[in-house]
Design a protein around this motif. Structure first.
Motif, PDB file in Angstrom:
ATOM      1  N   GLY A 132       0.817  -1.206   0.000  1.00 33.42           N
ATOM      2  CA  GLY A 132       0.000   0.000   0.000  1.00 33.42           C
ATOM      3  C   GLY A 132       0.851   1.257   0.000  1.00 33.42           C
ATOM      4  N   ARG A 133       1.939   1.256   0.759  1.00 34.76           N
ATOM      5  CA  ARG A 133       2.849   2.413   0.807  1.00 34.76           C
ATOM      6  C   ARG A 133       3.443   2.692  -0.561  1.00 34.76           C
ATOM      7  NH1 ARG A 133       5.745   6.072   0.443  1.00 34.76           N
ATOM      8  NH2 ARG A 133       7.132   7.041   1.977  1.00 34.76           N
ATOM      9  N   LEU A 134       3.656   1.644  -1.352  1.00 31.69           N
ATOM     10  CA  LEU A 134       4.245   1.794  -2.682  1.00 31.69           C
ATOM     11  C   LEU A 134       3.204   1.996  -3.771  1.00 31.69           C
ATOM     12  CD1 LEU A 134       6.907  -1.047  -2.352  1.00 31.69           C
ATOM     13  CD2 LEU A 134       7.343   1.414  -2.267  1.00 31.69           C
ATOM     14  N   GLY A 135       1.930   1.888  -3.420  1.00 30.44           N
ATOM     15  CA  GLY A 135       0.873   2.029  -4.404  1.00 30.44           C
ATOM     16  C   GLY A 135       0.687   0.799  -5.267  1.00 30.44           C
ATOM     17  N   TRP A 136       1.100  -0.374  -4.742  1.00 29.46           N
ATOM     18  CA  TRP A 136       0.985  -1.631  -5.479  1.00 29.46           C
ATOM     19  C   TRP A 136      -0.218  -2.418  -4.979  1.00 29.46           C
ATOM     20  CZ3 TRP A 136       6.759  -3.601  -5.149  1.00 29.46           C
ATOM     21  CH2 TRP A 136       7.590  -2.655  -5.797  1.00 29.46           C
ATOM     22  N   SER A 137      -0.644  -3.387  -5.775  1.00 26.26           N
ATOM     23  CA  SER A 137      -1.788  -4.206  -5.397  1.00 26.26           C
ATOM     24  C   SER A 137      -1.478  -5.012  -4.135  1.00 26.26           C
ATOM     25  CB  SER A 137      -2.144  -5.167  -6.529  1.00 26.26           C
ATOM     26  OG  SER A 137      -3.085  -6.137  -6.088  1.00 26.26           O
ATOM     27  N   PRO A 138      -2.367  -5.002  -3.163  1.00 19.96           N
ATOM     28  CA  PRO A 138      -2.145  -5.811  -1.962  1.00 19.96           C
ATOM     29  C   PRO A 138      -2.307  -7.304  -2.213  1.00 19.96           C
ATOM     30  CG  PRO A 138      -4.323  -4.807  -1.887  1.00 19.96           C
ATOM     31  CD  PRO A 138      -3.620  -4.225  -3.083  1.00 19.96           C
ATOM     32  N   ASP A 139      -2.897  -7.662  -3.348  1.00 19.39           N
ATOM     33  CA  ASP A 139      -3.158  -9.072  -3.651  1.00 19.39           C
ATOM     34  C   ASP A 139      -2.027  -9.733  -4.418  1.00 19.39           C
ATOM     35  OD1 ASP A 139      -5.703  -8.866  -2.476  1.00 19.39           O
ATOM     36  OD2 ASP A 139      -6.529  -8.049  -4.344  1.00 19.39           O
ATOM     37  N   GLY A 140      -1.000  -8.960  -4.795  1.00 25.52           N
ATOM     38  CA  GLY A 140       0.105  -9.524  -5.544  1.00 25.52           C
ATOM     39  C   GLY A 140       1.141 -10.173  -4.640  1.00 25.52           C
ATOM     40  N   ALA A 141       2.283 -10.521  -5.227  1.00 25.01           N
ATOM     41  CA  ALA A 141       3.352 -11.195  -4.484  1.00 25.01           C
ATOM     42  C   ALA A 141       4.466 -10.248  -4.058  1.00 25.01           C
ATOM     43  CB  ALA A 141       3.945 -12.307  -5.340  1.00 25.01           C
ATOM     44  N   PHE A 142       4.423  -8.992  -4.528  1.00 29.42           N
ATOM     45  CA  PHE A 142       5.505  -8.054  -4.287  1.00 29.42           C
ATOM     46  C   PHE A 142       4.991  -6.791  -3.610  1.00 29.42           C
ATOM     47  CE2 PHE A 142       6.421 -10.673  -7.962  1.00 29.42           C
ATOM     48  CZ  PHE A 142       7.651 -11.211  -7.619  1.00 29.42           C
ATOM     49  N   PRO A 143       5.839  -6.174  -2.731  1.00 30.63           N
ATOM     50  CA  PRO A 143       7.204  -6.575  -2.399  1.00 30.63           C
ATOM     51  C   PRO A 143       7.220  -7.836  -1.531  1.00 30.63           C
ATOM     52  CG  PRO A 143       6.531  -4.824  -0.932  1.00 30.63           C
ATOM     53  CD  PRO A 143       5.421  -5.001  -1.948  1.00 30.63           C
ATOM     54  N   LYS A 144       8.314  -8.576  -1.598  1.00 35.63           N
ATOM     55  CA  LYS A 144       8.526  -9.683  -0.688  1.00 35.63           C
ATOM     56  C   LYS A 144       8.816  -9.129   0.707  1.00 35.63           C
ATOM     57  CE  LYS A 144       8.570 -13.011  -3.864  1.00 35.63           C
ATOM     58  NZ  LYS A 144       7.633 -14.150  -3.861  1.00 35.63           N
ATOM     59  N   ILE A 145       8.825 -10.012   1.702  1.00 35.65           N
ATOM     60  CA  ILE A 145       9.141  -9.572   3.061  1.00 35.65           C
ATOM     61  C   ILE A 145       9.980 -10.630   3.760  1.00 35.65           C
ATOM     62  CG2 ILE A 145       6.977 -10.504   4.032  1.00 35.65           C
ATOM     63  CD1 ILE A 145       7.037  -8.070   5.988  1.00 35.65           C
ATOM     64  N   ALA A 146      10.950 -10.160   4.556  1.00 31.01           N
ATOM     65  CA  ALA A 146      11.797 -11.058   5.344  1.00 31.01           C
ATOM     66  C   ALA A 146      12.069 -10.435   6.698  1.00 31.01           C
ATOM     67  CB  ALA A 146      13.110 -11.336   4.616  1.00 31.01           C
ATOM     68  N   ALA A 147      11.988 -11.256   7.739  1.00 28.58           N
ATOM     69  CA  ALA A 147      12.368 -10.843   9.101  1.00 28.58           C
ATOM     70  C   ALA A 147      13.806 -11.290   9.323  1.00 28.58           C
ATOM     71  CB  ALA A 147      11.436 -11.475  10.126  1.00 28.58           C
ATOM     72  N   ILE A 148      14.621 -10.407   9.900  1.00 31.34           N
ATOM     73  CA  ILE A 148      16.043 -10.695  10.048  1.00 31.34           C
ATOM     74  C   ILE A 148      16.513 -10.401  11.469  1.00 31.34           C
ATOM     75  CG2 ILE A 148      16.596 -10.389   7.611  1.00 31.34           C
ATOM     76  CD1 ILE A 148      17.451  -7.557   8.183  1.00 31.34           C
ATOM     77  N   LEU A 149      17.619 -11.082  11.845  1.00 35.38           N
ATOM     78  CA  LEU A 149      18.208 -10.960  13.185  1.00 35.38           C
ATOM     79  C   LEU A 149      19.721 -11.076  13.083  1.00 35.38           C
ATOM     80  CD1 LEU A 149      15.962 -13.449  15.232  1.00 35.38           C
ATOM     81  CD2 LEU A 149      16.169 -10.998  15.709  1.00 35.38           C
ATOM     82  N   PRO A 150      20.460 -10.441  14.012  1.00 35.78           N
ATOM     83  CA  PRO A 150      21.909 -10.649  14.029  1.00 35.78           C
ATOM     84  C   PRO A 150      22.261 -12.008  14.616  1.00 35.78           C
ATOM     85  CG  PRO A 150      21.250  -9.244  15.844  1.00 35.78           C
ATOM     86  CD  PRO A 150      19.998  -9.494  15.036  1.00 35.78           C
ATOM     87  N   GLU A 151      23.314 -12.606  14.080  1.00 39.91           N
ATOM     88  CA  GLU A 151      23.865 -13.840  14.625  1.00 39.91           C
ATOM     89  C   GLU A 151      25.342 -13.628  14.940  1.00 39.91           C
ATOM     90  OE1 GLU A 151      22.063 -17.967  13.774  1.00 39.91           O
ATOM     91  OE2 GLU A 151      22.933 -17.198  11.922  1.00 39.91           O
ATOM     92  N   ALA A 152      25.947 -14.623  15.545  1.00 35.29           N
ATOM     93  CA  ALA A 152      27.365 -14.539  15.866  1.00 35.29           C
ATOM     94  C   ALA A 152      28.207 -14.592  14.597  1.00 35.29           C
ATOM     95  CB  ALA A 152      27.751 -15.689  16.802  1.00 35.29           C
ATOM     96  N   SER A 153      29.430 -14.143  14.702  1.00 32.81           N
ATOM     97  CA  SER A 153      30.420 -14.222  13.615  1.00 32.81           C
ATOM     98  C   SER A 153      29.990 -13.470  12.370  1.00 32.81           C
ATOM     99  CB  SER A 153      30.714 -15.688  13.262  1.00 32.81           C
ATOM    100  OG  SER A 153      31.148 -16.400  14.401  1.00 32.81           O
TER     101      SER A 153
END
Length: 351
Positions: free
Chosen positions: A216-237
């Motif tokens: 919605g922020r990008l003005g794209w269809s909410p029913d499509g596949a994009f943008p993708k989304i990923a949740a991320i976290l820091p790990e060691a090393s």
């Protein structure tokens, strides 16, 4: 018409690869043809195949193959998203294009240059190993003249506030390979990668709603596949843990384009990915990404253009693809070129 099935390890499903020269240029007619393909696959037990690659030999002197990705959506056989790309499907397309005679034999050390029509990406697929039905690749997403890193930000800012479930959440909207929404999993109540990888439907639903807010922020269809989304976290090393949403569920690893986009995002100061890479202690050099399905390594190359760092290429190695077979798409049999039609007729007559 002949279809090919190939599977890139780590992808949510195989890709069906079709000869774009035999399909309609008009999008309305193309949608109808692809709908017939999906119905045929579903009747044959292939309803899980939601990735379609349309390929042809490239007329451009810098490329070997033109590629167009179509994401089939699970809510109906006539539902598609033409906006983005898929790195795993690019590799499946290369393997299948060789089988279809569009490319010479794939050999170790050889390279296939792919023109991604969806978004203009230039992708170089270098063969590490080849076998009867299997190929292992290193893949490079190349920016021939370089692109300033800030231009990868879809909202022209490293962080964007999105309201989802009545809560304001900080994300980064970055696009290279594919458009992605990156969010710190700790802001979703996840403490570490063990919790992230074990989370089920509740977290998936929250991330899906956040993805809709990003669209919605990008003005794209909410029913499509994009943008993708990923949740991320820091790990060691210096590693980053990542879990991504795909179609229609959790991605078993991370999309090839997701790894590319995440690697590039860690180079853009102020983004969620940059902050997490800093927290993890990541220095210059290859970035390790841990996912529920294993680990991958991304190499990002930049150089200075006009006094600011610019993306040159992103590489991911050890990507394995298996060609699963070729078959006649009976609903599109009228699109077979003459030589194949004659061979099939002779084969049928000899049975």
């Amino acid at each position: 018409m002949i279809g090919h099935l190939a599977y890139a390890t780590g992808s949510p499903c195989p890709t069906v690869v079709l000869d774009a020269r035999r399909l309609s240029a008009d999008e309305g007619a193309l949608r109808r043809e692809l709908t017939e393909v999906r119905r045929y696959l579903s009747e044959a037990g292939g309803s899980h195949v939601l990735k379609i690659a349309l390929v042809r030999p490239s007329a451009h002197p810098l490329f070997d193959l033109d590629y167009r990705f179509v994401q089939a959506l699970p809510d109906g056989p006539d539902r598609f998203d033409f906006r983005g790309s898929c790195g795993h499907s690019i590799l499946s397309a290369v393997v299948s294009a060789e089988r279809a005679g569009m490319l010479p034999a794939l050999t170790p050390g050889g390279r296939v240059r792919v023109n991604v029509l969806n978004n203009g990406d230039s992708v170089v697929c270098e063969m590490e190993e080849t076998g009867l039905n299997e190929v292992r690749f290193t893949v490079y997403f190349v920016q021939p003249v370089g692109i300033p890193l800030p231009e990868l930000l879809l909202t022209a800012e490293p962080c964007t506030e999105l309201v989802s479930d009545g809560v304001s959440r900080t994300v980064s909207l970055v696009s290279t390979g594919n458009p992605y929404t990156f969010v710190d999993a700790r802001g979703l109540g996840i403490r570490d990668h063990t919790e992230l990888f074990a989370a089920g439907d509740e977290l998936f639903a929250r991330m899906a709603r956040l993805r809709v807010a990003a669209a919605g922020r990008l003005g794209w269809s909410p029913d499509g596949a994009f943008p993708k989304i990923a949740a991320i976290l820091p790990e060691a090393s210096g590693r980053i843990a990542a879990r991504a949403v795909s179609v229609p569920g959790w991605h078993p690893t991370i999309a090839l384009t997701g790894a590319v986009c995440l690697g590039a995002a860690t180079r853009i100061p102020g983004t969620v990915a940059w902050r997490i890479a800093e927290e993890a202690g990541h220095a210059d050099g290859p970035l390790g990404i841990t996912t529920p399905g294993g680990r991958t390594v991304v190499t990002v190359a930049t150089h200075e253009i006009g006094g600011q760092p610019s993306l040159t290429w992103v590489g991911v190695g050890r990507k394995h693809v298996t060609h699963q077979g070729s078959f006649v798409l009976e609903p599109l049999a009228h699109l077979q070129f003459e030589e194949i039609a004659q061979c099939l007729a002779l084969s049928a007559a000899s049975v």
